[in-house]
Design a protein around this motif. Structure first.
Motif, PDB file in Angstrom:
ATOM      1  N   ARG A  30      39.436  51.636  40.609  1.00  0.00           N
ATOM      2  CA  ARG A  30      38.671  51.439  39.111  1.00  0.00           C
ATOM      3  C   ARG A  30      38.728  52.482  38.091  1.00  0.00           C
ATOM      4  O   ARG A  30      38.717  52.430  36.996  1.00  0.00           O
ATOM      5  CB  ARG A  30      37.482  50.807  39.566  1.00  0.00           C
ATOM      6  N   LEU A  94      40.267  46.792  31.773  1.00  0.00           N
ATOM      7  CA  LEU A  94      38.589  47.135  31.585  1.00  0.00           C
ATOM      8  C   LEU A  94      37.782  46.043  31.830  1.00  0.00           C
ATOM      9  O   LEU A  94      36.647  46.186  32.613  1.00  0.00           O
ATOM     10  CB  LEU A  94      38.352  47.982  30.371  1.00  0.00           C
ATOM     11  N   HIS A  95      37.977  44.946  31.255  1.00  0.00           N
ATOM     12  CA  HIS A  95      37.509  43.464  31.508  1.00  0.00           C
ATOM     13  C   HIS A  95      37.341  43.246  33.217  1.00  0.00           C
ATOM     14  O   HIS A  95      36.127  42.989  33.753  1.00  0.00           O
ATOM     15  CB  HIS A  95      38.062  42.543  30.905  1.00  0.00           C
ATOM     16  N   ALA A  98      35.000  45.648  34.803  1.00  0.00           N
ATOM     17  CA  ALA A  98      33.550  45.277  34.625  1.00  0.00           C
ATOM     18  C   ALA A  98      33.233  44.010  35.663  1.00  0.00           C
ATOM     19  O   ALA A  98      32.034  43.738  35.771  1.00  0.00           O
ATOM     20  CB  ALA A  98      33.314  45.272  33.018  1.00  0.00           C
ATOM     21  N   ALA A 453      24.908  45.595  33.491  1.00  0.00           N
ATOM     22  CA  ALA A 453      25.761  46.567  32.849  1.00  0.00           C
ATOM     23  C   ALA A 453      27.224  46.025  32.974  1.00  0.00           C
ATOM     24  O   ALA A 453      28.136  46.093  31.846  1.00  0.00           O
ATOM     25  CB  ALA A 453      25.753  47.692  33.766  1.00  0.00           C
ATOM     26  N   SER A 454      27.484  45.348  34.043  1.00  0.00           N
ATOM     27  CA  SER A 454      29.159  44.370  33.906  1.00  0.00           C
ATOM     28  C   SER A 454      29.207  43.545  32.822  1.00  0.00           C
ATOM     29  O   SER A 454      30.152  43.587  32.051  1.00  0.00           O
ATOM     30  CB  SER A 454      29.235  44.031  35.052  1.00  0.00           C
ATOM     31  N   THR A 455      28.175  42.698  32.504  1.00  0.00           N
ATOM     32  CA  THR A 455      28.169  41.735  31.493  1.00  0.00           C
ATOM     33  C   THR A 455      28.439  42.424  30.336  1.00  0.00           C
ATOM     34  O   THR A 455      29.095  42.176  29.287  1.00  0.00           O
ATOM     35  CB  THR A 455      26.777  40.798  31.642  1.00  0.00           C
ATOM     36  N   ARG A 456      27.667  43.490  29.972  1.00  0.00           N
ATOM     37  CA  ARG A 456      27.730  44.224  28.819  1.00  0.00           C
ATOM     38  C   ARG A 456      29.086  44.945  28.556  1.00  0.00           C
ATOM     39  O   ARG A 456      29.732  44.764  27.411  1.00  0.00           O
ATOM     40  CB  ARG A 456      26.461  45.379  28.489  1.00  0.00           C
ATOM     41  N   LEU A 457      29.844  45.416  29.654  1.00  0.00           N
ATOM     42  CA  LEU A 457      31.002  45.784  29.420  1.00  0.00           C
ATOM     43  C   LEU A 457      32.132  44.742  29.061  1.00  0.00           C
ATOM     44  O   LEU A 457      32.917  45.173  28.373  1.00  0.00           O
ATOM     45  CB  LEU A 457      31.635  46.846  30.535  1.00  0.00           C
ATOM     46  N   MET A 458      31.810  43.719  29.694  1.00  0.00           N
ATOM     47  CA  MET A 458      32.910  42.476  29.613  1.00  0.00           C
ATOM     48  C   MET A 458      32.696  42.118  28.208  1.00  0.00           C
ATOM     49  O   MET A 458      33.609  41.646  27.545  1.00  0.00           O
ATOM     50  CB  MET A 458      32.586  41.590  30.816  1.00  0.00           C
ATOM     51  N   THR A 460      31.841  43.980  25.523  1.00  0.00           N
ATOM     52  CA  THR A 460      32.215  44.803  24.717  1.00  0.00           C
ATOM     53  C   THR A 460      33.703  44.888  24.624  1.00  0.00           C
ATOM     54  O   THR A 460      34.418  44.992  23.533  1.00  0.00           O
ATOM     55  CB  THR A 460      31.645  46.322  25.145  1.00  0.00           C
ATOM     56  N   VAL A 461      34.495  44.922  25.679  1.00  0.00           N
ATOM     57  CA  VAL A 461      35.969  45.020  25.819  1.00  0.00           C
ATOM     58  C   VAL A 461      36.437  43.583  25.106  1.00  0.00           C
ATOM     59  O   VAL A 461      37.491  43.758  24.267  1.00  0.00           O
ATOM     60  CB  VAL A 461      36.397  44.797  27.361  1.00  0.00           C
TER      61      VAL A 461
END
Length: 506
Positions: A30, A94-95, A98, A453-458, A460-461
């Motif tokens: 990753r 990146l998605h 995440a 955190a994963s949901t936020r990064l997904m 954001t991307v």
């Protein structure tokens, strides 16, 4: 600057090797995989700057002079598409990180990241290949990786879709190889720059036959109607992050190859009307098909087919204005189509559904997802002032600027296809976002499948990709200027030919 030409491809292939060595360490994967794509993107940006300053750059791999050796070429078109494509692939990567790619099954950690990077390397090589055989090799690198990605976390549906996808891809590859052999037999070379001179001396019937062969080859790979039937049955079955890659780039790589070959090697008006007819058919078949399905991934897949017709429309005009519109549409659609599928992944994460019959209430669940869907949906529909509107406006102006009746007719079909796309997107918005969630759908089963955190990064991307689509509209002036110069280079390949035959450095 010559070292920059192979660097995007080499970095991605090196990254694929490193992730294969580290396949049992999910945490390493990753980190290594996004770094490899980011490094390749930096190299592609440097290459685009070099092309802007120096013009066409050609490199002879191994020191063998053209047309005998392996030639890699970067011009305005290939440099632009290389930057856009690798940038989108980095966002999807990146998605996937995440989302937990590489950790959702026992087999995926050692497969997803090496296959993804190998596919990305194949895409980069397609844009850089300077001869037909290595263009074929690049497609095989890309397709071999896509076979693996198609059947990750296998189900019966994915295995069946993977078989369909593999059989069609192998058939088109065999036809591709046969076309290369016939071209070599007729012209004595497969180097694109060399072919641009030799093919002009062939009999007109031979040129037309070879041009039509390559139109069929790339028509299958690019899902041009009536050679599109494999796509709506294959793409929706894969994991959404994989489908996003396929929809954004696999068909666009084929359209790029078609543009390159038909303008550089077979620049003749005999096949122009055939392309225009196929463009109109592709627009109508795809957009009408999108209105008949309930699964949002199948809807997006049919819309993808329909909008391939817009790019073929620009190519079929064989004019600077038409090719400028086609290039703008390529850039717009790579970004927007990827954004739509990533948004659908967020929708599926909140509801556990992709069927319009069971979707509903998303606007109340998440206004953020609603906005993320609305912007690319309006863009792909061609609503002003989006990037889709700018690209379509360029194509409409090019079509109306022709003095052929068929160009006017296809322009009218393009307008109708835009309205049909708007209807399909409005249907998803009405059923999926505005209406309340149907009672029979039950509770969202996947709502708690990701960490915060994963949901936020997904999110954001995905938002970055959506903003990228908006930036295409904001910087439409410079992008249109670049695309116009790239179109002029396509119709006058003197600089391309000279860079390969005279200026290609080892």
């Amino acid at each position: 600057m010559n070292v920059l030409v192979p660097l995007p491809f080499v970095l991605l292939l090196l990254g694929a090797a490193l992730t294969m060595i580290s396949r049992r360490r999910a945490a390493w994967l990753r980190v290594l995989a996004p770094l490899a794509v980011a490094a390749s993107l930096a190299a592609a940006c440097g290459l685009m700057a070099a092309v802007s300053r120096d013009g066409v750059i050609a490199v002879q791999m191994g020191g063998w002079a053209a047309p005998l050796g392996i030639t890699l070429v970067a011009d305005r078109l290939s440099a632009l598409l290389l930057v856009v494509s690798i940038g989108v692939l980095l966002a999807i990567m990146l998605h996937a990180v995440a989302e937990g790619a590489g950790g959702t099954s026992e087999t995926e950690p050692g497969v997803f990241y090496p296959a993804y990077l190998t596919l990305t390397a194949g895409v980069a090589l397609i844009f850089l290949a300077g001869d037909l055989f290595n263009l074929f090799v690049a497609f095989e690198i890309m397709l071999a990786s896509s076979y693996v990605l198609m059947t990750l976390t296998p189900t019966a549906e994915r295995i069946q879709a993977g078989m369909t996808y593999t059989v069609v891809s192998l058939m088109s590859s065999i036809l591709f190889l046969a076309s290369i052999g016939l071209t070599y037999a007729a012209a004595g070379t497969v180097n694109l720059a060399d072919l641009s001179e030799h093919v002009a001396n062939l009999p007109e019937g031979t040129r037309t036959a070879l041009g039509l062969l390559f139109l069929v080859v790339f028509g299958i790979k690019g899902a041009i109607a009536p050679m599109h039937l494999w796509l709506p049955d294959s793409y929706p079955a894969a994991l959404t992050r994989v489908t996003a890659v396929f929809a954004a780039l696999l068909t666009k790589a084929a359209i790029y190859a078609l543009i390159r070959v038909e303008t550089l090697v077979f620049p003749q008006e005999q096949v122009s009307w055939i392309m225009l007819v196929l463009a109109a058919a592709t627009m109508l078949v795809g957009t009408l098909g999108a209105l008949t399905h309930d699964d949002i991934h199948r809807v997006f897949s049919f819309i993808l087919v329909g909008h391939i017709g817009y790019m073929l429309f620009g190519l079929g005009l064989f004019s600077i204005a038409g090719l400028t519109g086609a290039i703008l549409y390529l850039v717009h659609h790579i970004v927007v189509q990827a954004a739509l599928f990533l948004v659908s992944d967020l929708m599926q994460g909140r509801t556990g559904e992709t069927s319009l019959r069971r979707l509903g209430g998303l606007a109340q669940m998440s206004s953020f997802i609603a906005v993320l869907f609305f912007i690319p949906a309006m863009s792909v529909s061609g609503m002003p002032p989006s990037s889709g509107f700018i690209a379509k406006l360029a194509l409409f102006q090019a079509g109306l600027g022709e003095d052929r009746v068929i160009a006017f007719v296809v322009t009218g079909v393009a307008v109708l296809a835009s309205l049909l796309t708007l209807m399909a997107m409005s249907r998803i918005w009405t059923l999926g976002f505005w209406r309340p969630r149907p009672e029979e759908a039950g509770e969202p089963p996947a709502a708690a499948s990701y960490t915060r955190a994963s949901t936020r990064l997904m999110g954001t991307v995905t938002a970055v990709l959506v903003v990228g689509g908006l930036l295409i509209a904001v910087f439409a002036g410079p992008l249109s200027s670049w695309s116009s110069m790239a179109a002029a280079d396509l119709l006058d390949p003197t600089a391309y030919r000279n860079a390969v035959t005279q200026g290609g450095a080892p």
